[in-house]
Design a protein around this motif. Structure first.
Motif, PDB file in Angstrom:
ATOM      1  N   LEU A  80       0.327   4.902  -0.658  1.00 37.79           N
ATOM      2  CA  LEU A  80       0.158   3.551  -0.941  1.00 37.79           C
ATOM      3  C   LEU A  80       1.606   3.404  -0.172  1.00 37.79           C
ATOM      4  O   LEU A  80       2.396   4.450  -0.291  1.00 37.79           O
ATOM      5  N   VAL A  81       1.841   2.528   0.272  1.00 40.00           N
ATOM      6  CA  VAL A  81       3.513   1.709   0.415  1.00 40.00           C
ATOM      7  C   VAL A  81       3.682   0.374   0.135  1.00 40.00           C
ATOM      8  O   VAL A  81       3.237  -0.571   0.288  1.00 40.00           O
ATOM      9  N   VAL A  82       4.477  -0.142  -0.294  1.00 38.33           N
ATOM     10  CA  VAL A  82       5.000  -1.228  -0.687  1.00 38.33           C
ATOM     11  C   VAL A  82       5.150  -2.000   0.391  1.00 38.33           C
ATOM     12  O   VAL A  82       5.087  -1.260   1.546  1.00 38.33           O
ATOM     13  N   GLY A  83       4.916  -3.166   0.689  1.00 33.58           N
ATOM     14  CA  GLY A  83       4.228  -3.692   1.650  1.00 33.58           C
ATOM     15  C   GLY A  83       3.149  -3.713   2.366  1.00 33.58           C
ATOM     16  O   GLY A  83       1.825  -3.174   2.196  1.00 33.58           O
ATOM     17  N   ASP A  84       3.080  -3.206   3.516  1.00 28.50           N
ATOM     18  CA  ASP A  84       2.349  -2.871   5.463  1.00 28.50           C
ATOM     19  C   ASP A  84       2.685  -1.811   5.379  1.00 28.50           C
ATOM     20  O   ASP A  84       3.578  -0.643   5.438  1.00 28.50           O
ATOM     21  N   PRO A  85       2.163  -0.606   5.238  1.00 33.21           N
ATOM     22  CA  PRO A  85       1.888   0.403   5.872  1.00 33.21           C
ATOM     23  C   PRO A  85       2.983   1.127   6.524  1.00 33.21           C
ATOM     24  O   PRO A  85       3.318   1.937   7.060  1.00 33.21           O
ATOM     25  N   LEU A  86       3.055  -0.206   8.392  1.00 33.74           N
ATOM     26  CA  LEU A  86       3.516   0.253   8.746  1.00 33.74           C
ATOM     27  C   LEU A  86       4.911  -0.876   9.114  1.00 33.74           C
ATOM     28  O   LEU A  86       5.600  -0.524  10.707  1.00 33.74           O
ATOM     29  N   TYR A 105      -7.332   9.137  10.508  1.00 37.09           N
ATOM     30  CA  TYR A 105      -6.365   8.433   9.336  1.00 37.09           C
ATOM     31  C   TYR A 105      -7.573   6.832   9.589  1.00 37.09           C
ATOM     32  O   TYR A 105      -7.513   6.426  10.562  1.00 37.09           O
ATOM     33  N   PHE A 106      -6.814   6.717   8.735  1.00 36.69           N
ATOM     34  CA  PHE A 106      -7.075   4.673   8.482  1.00 36.69           C
ATOM     35  C   PHE A 106      -6.044   3.995   7.634  1.00 36.69           C
ATOM     36  O   PHE A 106      -5.586   4.651   6.778  1.00 36.69           O
ATOM     37  N   VAL A 107      -5.448   3.018   8.572  1.00 34.89           N
ATOM     38  CA  VAL A 107      -4.595   1.793   7.674  1.00 34.89           C
ATOM     39  C   VAL A 107      -5.388   0.856   6.827  1.00 34.89           C
ATOM     40  O   VAL A 107      -5.939   0.022   7.528  1.00 34.89           O
ATOM     41  N   ILE A 108      -4.813   0.565   5.637  1.00 38.07           N
ATOM     42  CA  ILE A 108      -5.030  -0.892   4.931  1.00 38.07           C
ATOM     43  C   ILE A 108      -3.880  -1.157   5.140  1.00 38.07           C
ATOM     44  O   ILE A 108      -3.022  -1.400   4.653  1.00 38.07           O
ATOM     45  N   HIS A 109      -3.658  -2.611   5.841  1.00 33.33           N
ATOM     46  CA  HIS A 109      -2.999  -3.650   5.583  1.00 33.33           C
ATOM     47  C   HIS A 109      -2.544  -4.399   4.250  1.00 33.33           C
ATOM     48  O   HIS A 109      -3.739  -4.425   3.682  1.00 33.33           O
ATOM     49  N   ASN A 110      -1.522  -4.906   4.212  1.00 32.20           N
ATOM     50  CA  ASN A 110      -1.245  -5.772   3.513  1.00 32.20           C
ATOM     51  C   ASN A 110       0.207  -6.903   3.528  1.00 32.20           C
ATOM     52  O   ASN A 110       0.674  -7.010   4.886  1.00 32.20           O
ATOM     53  N   ALA A 111       0.545  -7.987   2.606  1.00 34.55           N
ATOM     54  CA  ALA A 111       1.159  -8.973   3.470  1.00 34.55           C
ATOM     55  C   ALA A 111       3.058  -7.590   3.234  1.00 34.55           C
ATOM     56  O   ALA A 111       3.236  -6.766   2.439  1.00 34.55           O
ATOM     57  N   SER A 112       3.638  -8.457   4.041  1.00 33.23           N
ATOM     58  CA  SER A 112       4.904  -7.531   4.148  1.00 33.23           C
ATOM     59  C   SER A 112       5.757  -8.410   4.279  1.00 33.23           C
ATOM     60  O   SER A 112       6.216  -9.540   4.259  1.00 33.23           O
ATOM     61  N   ILE A 113       7.465  -7.805   3.910  1.00 30.31           N
ATOM     62  CA  ILE A 113       8.356  -9.158   4.400  1.00 30.31           C
ATOM     63  C   ILE A 113       8.438  -9.223   5.386  1.00 30.31           C
ATOM     64  O   ILE A 113       8.797 -11.017   5.972  1.00 30.31           O
ATOM     65  N   MET A 114       8.396  -8.932   6.453  1.00 30.57           N
ATOM     66  CA  MET A 114       7.922  -9.363   8.155  1.00 30.57           C
ATOM     67  C   MET A 114       7.193 -10.515   7.742  1.00 30.57           C
ATOM     68  O   MET A 114       7.426 -11.216   9.208  1.00 30.57           O
TER      69      MET A 114
END
Length: 286
Positions: A80-86, A105-114
């Motif tokens: 788990l990564v706060v914001g977006d994993p990348l 591997y698989f990335v599940i994106h989310n909102a980030s400060i960017m």
């Protein structure tokens, strides 16, 4: 499968439905705990997810990837990564290491400060290079981020300034002596960042100034705890910002470039003073 899952910016409920389904079915669930923080603690995540969450500090992520990914070739492991994993190069490195180990591997994106920085009203497509403003010390006061801000302003672009986070740092003495003693977490505030910018403005050669250079009266924007229920946004002059209390972390700043009238209108909503509100007013409003 090794899953890198963004959990958003606000609280435990910001995880996506897809991400939550994976977390609930994973063999182990790690929380990266040094590039950013949530406004809630690990316990709140565990309560909402119904799963134990293992904190992964910098040493574990950067030096013990074998432990992180153990069994991910046959079972699901969530990171788990706060914001977006990348949003940080560390996590790109994890992907490369997974590929080297033949681990899917698989990335599940989310909102980030960017992207959430759009909350301040400045349009995302008008941003230039993002910069990081670090904590200064008595003998280390880098200014390279300021030059990048000027390059953006020369192009009329806004600059998102990410402010330094010290989550698990050692003093030079403890580091040299190999003592595992760590300093309390520290988070650079918008007021501290503004003061550092003012110090740079003061020390720069006044004869070499350009229109892109900042001044104490330059408009800037601070955001705090974006995505949380107590999110705060303030538009102020650089001088005002240096004295502004934005509350608990995390903070970020934006140095605007050329602004469209609608962008100025949005920034006026968050003006910290009548002077700033007037500076952002259109000619027919004055």
């Amino acid at each position: 499968m090794f899953y890198l899952i963004g959990i958003g910016l606000g609280d435990a409920k910001d995880i996506t439905v897809k991400g939550l389904e994976v977390v609930k079915s994973s063999k182990r669930v790690y929380l990266e705990a040094y590039t950013s923080i949530l406004t809630v603690g690990k316990e709140a995540l565990e309560s909402f997810y119904g799963r134990e969450v293992i904190l992964a500090d910098r040493d574990m992520v950067e030096q013990a990837s074998d432990e992180l990914m153990e069994g991910a070739d046959t079972e699901d492991i969530s990171f788990l990564v706060v914001g977006d994993p990348l949003g940080a190069t560390t996590h790109t490195d994890l992907i490369l290491r997974a590929v080297e180990k033949n681990i899917p591997y698989f990335v599940i994106h989310n909102a980030s400060i960017m992207n959430a920085i759009g909350c301040c009203g400045l349009q995302l497509y008008n941003y230039g290079e993002t910069v990081s403003i670090v904590f200064w010390t008595e003998d280390w006061q880098p200014e390279s981020f300021y030059d990048k801000i000027l390059v953006n302003r020369e192009r009329g672009m806004h600059t998102l300034c990410l402010l330094d986070i010290k989550m698990k740092e050692q003093t030079i003495e403890n580091l040299m002596k190999g003592r595992p003693i760590y300093e309390p977490p520290r988070f650079l505030s918008a007021s501290q960042a503004a003061q550092q910018l003012l110090d740079i403005v003061e020390r720069r050669d006044k004869d070499q100034k350009t229109d892109a250079d900042l001044t104490p009266s330059s408009i800037c924007v601070a955001v705090a705890r974006v995505g949380a229920s107590d999110q705060k946004i303030s538009t102020a002059t650089l001088k005002e910002m240096a004295a502004l209390d934005m509350g608990p972390p995390l903070h970020s700043m934006v140095i605007p470039g050329h602004m469209h009238p609608l962008e100025k209108q949005m920034l006026r909503l968050f003006a910290a003073s009548d002077q700033v509100k007037n500076d952002l007013a259109s000619e027919d409003e004055r």
